[in-house]
Design an enzyme around this catalytic site. Structure first.
Site, PDB file in Angstrom:
ATOM      1  N   ASP A 192      10.704  37.148 -19.659  1.00  0.00           N
ATOM      2  CA  ASP A 192       9.305  36.725 -19.587  1.00  0.00           C
ATOM      3  C   ASP A 192       8.624  37.054 -18.262  1.00  0.00           C
ATOM      4  O   ASP A 192       7.669  36.390 -17.870  1.00  0.00           O
ATOM      5  CB  ASP A 192       9.188  35.215 -19.862  1.00  0.00           C
ATOM      6  CG  ASP A 192       9.693  34.836 -21.257  1.00  0.00           C
ATOM      7  OD1 ASP A 192      10.232  33.722 -21.416  1.00  0.00           O
ATOM      8  OD2 ASP A 192       9.566  35.668 -22.163  1.00  0.00           O
ATOM      9  N   GLU A 193       9.137  38.067 -17.572  1.00  0.00           N
ATOM     10  CA  GLU A 193       8.554  38.444 -16.281  1.00  0.00           C
ATOM     11  C   GLU A 193       7.827  39.774 -16.299  1.00  0.00           C
ATOM     12  O   GLU A 193       7.147  40.116 -15.352  1.00  0.00           O
ATOM     13  CB  GLU A 193       9.666  38.517 -15.218  1.00  0.00           C
ATOM     14  CG  GLU A 193      10.240  37.181 -14.813  1.00  0.00           C
ATOM     15  CD  GLU A 193       9.330  36.432 -13.860  1.00  0.00           C
ATOM     16  OE1 GLU A 193       8.393  37.036 -13.302  1.00  0.00           O
ATOM     17  OE2 GLU A 193       9.549  35.219 -13.663  1.00  0.00           O
TER      18      GLU A 193
END
Lengths: 286, 286, 286, 286
Positions: free
Chosen positions: A229-230
């Protein structure tokens, strides 16, 4: 001979004269610019451009592209020219929650998302999507069981390659890609995370949001990288909620946000409107 | 005798009959309900209610409030009854960026926020706000210098108490309150954080947001607790941004979000519309 | 015996004591209130209420409802008590653009919209929706040809009645209902108009919006009345657009707004959250 | 010598080569493009462009502008080149409700809106704005009384001309401009209408909105033309409302929307980001 529309996108270090040279070349080659966007990142001195142009005949477009090589080399461009008529090949992965998958198939069917879906992969069996008409899109049931992650991912990668896909879409596909697979996909895999990043990374984001007591929830479409999720964010959207929303209410309201955010992100990407800029993206929206 | 409007708010464990008993008491005491909201938190089995009622004469309201004590005791309520005509006393703290301060003073002046501002505290001198007309609101320059934090905070607390204030507003007041002062204020201090929490806590959130490449920014009004930017959220709002927004653009666009989010939160709080529910809030919006 | 949840909604002239009497009756009858909303329209002195309550056993609910008749008569209430388990019967009408139809069927399939779709009527043939799985929902092709409007509408009405439907949904059904049929449906027919009313009534609203140069488009779900696009509004939502959006872009972007607005409106209506208030609605949102 | 930034905007009939020629000229003249936007209106075949460029020395910019005349003539351009350092002169008109006026003065004071306010005109006296610090901006009380409209408008026009103003802002100025004055201002007067046009034109739009029962309200900034509230729209924004909002609540909530919409529109206009396109505008937002 019918005219063709092409999308030129490139990134390079910024310096005076780029736009003049590029547009001049297009003009001299008989191209007519339909739409053009540019962005100068003053922090990094990188220049980003997307130009849609039309060329009356194929000979002209060939010459245009051939001549562009020199310009690209001169500026050290990372570039791409693609014909709009060339339908992109997209591989979709899904899990139990099929709202994004159903939505993407609908948009494709009505011609809103012009893509060639090369396959649908799921860790769940076909009957999970009994009501969904896949047409002639091949479905691949690749279950995940303890210990088989690497093997299952090899199958995903093999399908991606063998189908000649250029984009993989994690449409609420719930398995976390290994660093290895994420690296292979680099820039070619879009995930929809059901939270408004950077808040609530990881599992059960709606439960996390409920716990935190936020008054707005959202969804984020981003490129997959090794860090969960980066990856560079492509698109986000939100919806107001209240204290009376339970986690199930958030999941329900979130579905609509996820669907539209993922669809927009895919649309932008396939139309060459997204250029990666380090940890971020430049998005020339339409 | 003119009728008066009262706001009753309470929290207690949920059980059958609360609303019946409360509304029955109001009715029997000659009260007429104007507006009523309730919420049952099924996770914690806590019940929250806010009722605005009108009573024709002062004797009736006194009897109503006296009689309510027994109901409150019976249900173990944490409650409050307040006359709408009773203007709340609010202490505002600000620093260099005065957009929230200016905005709150404007809303107060035109009667939109009906409050008695007991003082304006700043770690910057009066001439920082040369263009702002404070009227007869006392201004207190309480500078912070290395080593004087405790002393400076003692002055803040002393002013809060001596003015009989019930709410402190950190209107982009940039000094972080010590755990000690935060605890003293508990539930009576609203801060505006210039990010969409839980993302970008702490310093320079717009720079953090720019770095992360989010496509939406926001602001959050919350009660101050010992944990920085962790207190119960009251209100949030957002605005779309793009890759072309520099940190200064985000600061500029963020000012508008901060102003309206803080103003709404204060309005909700002063009108008894916010009830703290552990780490969250119940907000009966209007 | 398992407990049941009921939704009580009513409208009457406002006067002191209504809430006390109603909640007292629910309590005395063994009901436990789960959620309650009320609204006093001070202009018209009309009172609106929606209460969801649970009763432990069927005998209790029967007594509650029987006893409520007297209260309703006393206050001249227009009321309804409905068990949540009673699935509402809904008739859907569609035309060529099937995005709303597909969306509603999806939400029903996953249990988000709990309704019994009694039929799908279209002025286009079944193969228009080749990819949509109607399951066992009967499809009725009711074409419209010059001169047969009355006959075609008779068939619609006949189906509505024979299926025992309580709601008709015009899901981008493009035929304008006659005053006669609109009157028959009164309060039981929801239409989605693809504009942000009151702007751009009638045909081709996206083209109208494009022509006018608005910077925001929207969709409106409303009850059908004899006046085209004039009925009480239930829900609206919007999306930003720009000068570069062609009418086709607006149609495309509008589909997403239409889908979510119609779905929300139907959900609110089926859950008893919408009460008509003259030319407007009271919507107790969740 | 310090470099200067210039904003070039132009409109002309679309044809191949415009961008190439323009950017080539800028490049050859020593200019470096910082930001550029373009738009082709395929319906009318009109081309719109805004380019911000920097020139190292004044001689270069003079040559650039001189040389541009030939290009402009060749393409039949309606064009403008303006130095960013040249602060635009703006005349503000207001009436009783001063929220927009206060907001614009604040933004100017903190440097957010870089403009030279040449005067503030109101049909109300100075003490209406007792709390507002006008600094050294001249205030003109031009009351309107029956029969003096033409005379009062002459004074407005005289002030506009004598101050060398380039933009007049009707900041909730409630007098309707005559066709004559509207025509004189053509393209140089921005009004904020407190509704989401095209809905609720004319007087008391919040009351109209309340009556209609819309679930969303908005505000619209547009160029003034002879037709009331019909001029090309520059910017709009909205806010959700509910059945419980009275007209006074809408007026209150609307103030915030009006302030930010008007401020954005003025900012866009002063930064050369708005180009009129018949009844619409092209807005190259930042």
């Amino acid at each position: 001979m019918p005219s063709q529309t092409f999308i030129l996108t490139f990134v390079c270090d910024d310096m005076p004269g780029i736009v003049a040279n590029v547009t001049n070349h297009i003009f001299k080659s008989g191209g007519n610019i339909l739409e053009s966007h540019q962005y100068n990142d003053i922090e990094t001195n990188r220049f980003f451009m997307r130009t849609a142009y039309r060329v009356a005949d194929p000979a002209g477009s060939t010459a245009l592209e051939a001549g562009f090589e020199a310009i690209a080399a001169h500026y050290g461009m990372d570039y791409r020219i693609r014909a709009r008529s060339q339908r992109p090949k997209v591989l979709i992965l899904a899990s139990k929650a099929d709202h994004c998958l159903a939505d993407l198939l609908y948009r494709r069917r009505i011609g809103e998302l012009d893509m060639d879906v090369t396959g649908i992969i799921s860790n769940h069996p076909r009957d999970t999507y009994a009501s969904l008409d896949f047409g002639d899109i091949p479905f691949h049931h690749l279950p995940t069981i303890p210990g088989n992650k690497a093997a299952q991912e090899s199958q995903i990668w093999a399908l991606f390659q063998s189908t000649g896909s250029e984009l993989a879409v994690l449409a609420r596909y719930m398995q976390i890609l290994s660093d290895d697979l994420a690296a292979k996909f680099s820039g070619r895999c879009i995930n929809i995370h059901h939270s408004f990043l950077p808040g609530f990374k990881g599992a059960k984001p709606y439960h996390q949001a409920h716990q935190r007591g936020v008054k707005v929830i959202g969804a984020t479409a981003h490129y997959v990288t090794a860090d969960l999720d980066e990856g560079p964010i492509i698109e986000q959207d939100v919806e107001r909620i209240s204290h009376s929303d339970t986690p199930d209410d958030l999941i329900r309201k979130g579905r609509d946000i996820e669907r539209r955010v993922l669809a927009r992100a895919i649309r932008f990407h396939l139309d060459g409107r997204v250029l990666v800029n380090g940890p971020r993206t430049v998005v020339f929206r339409d």
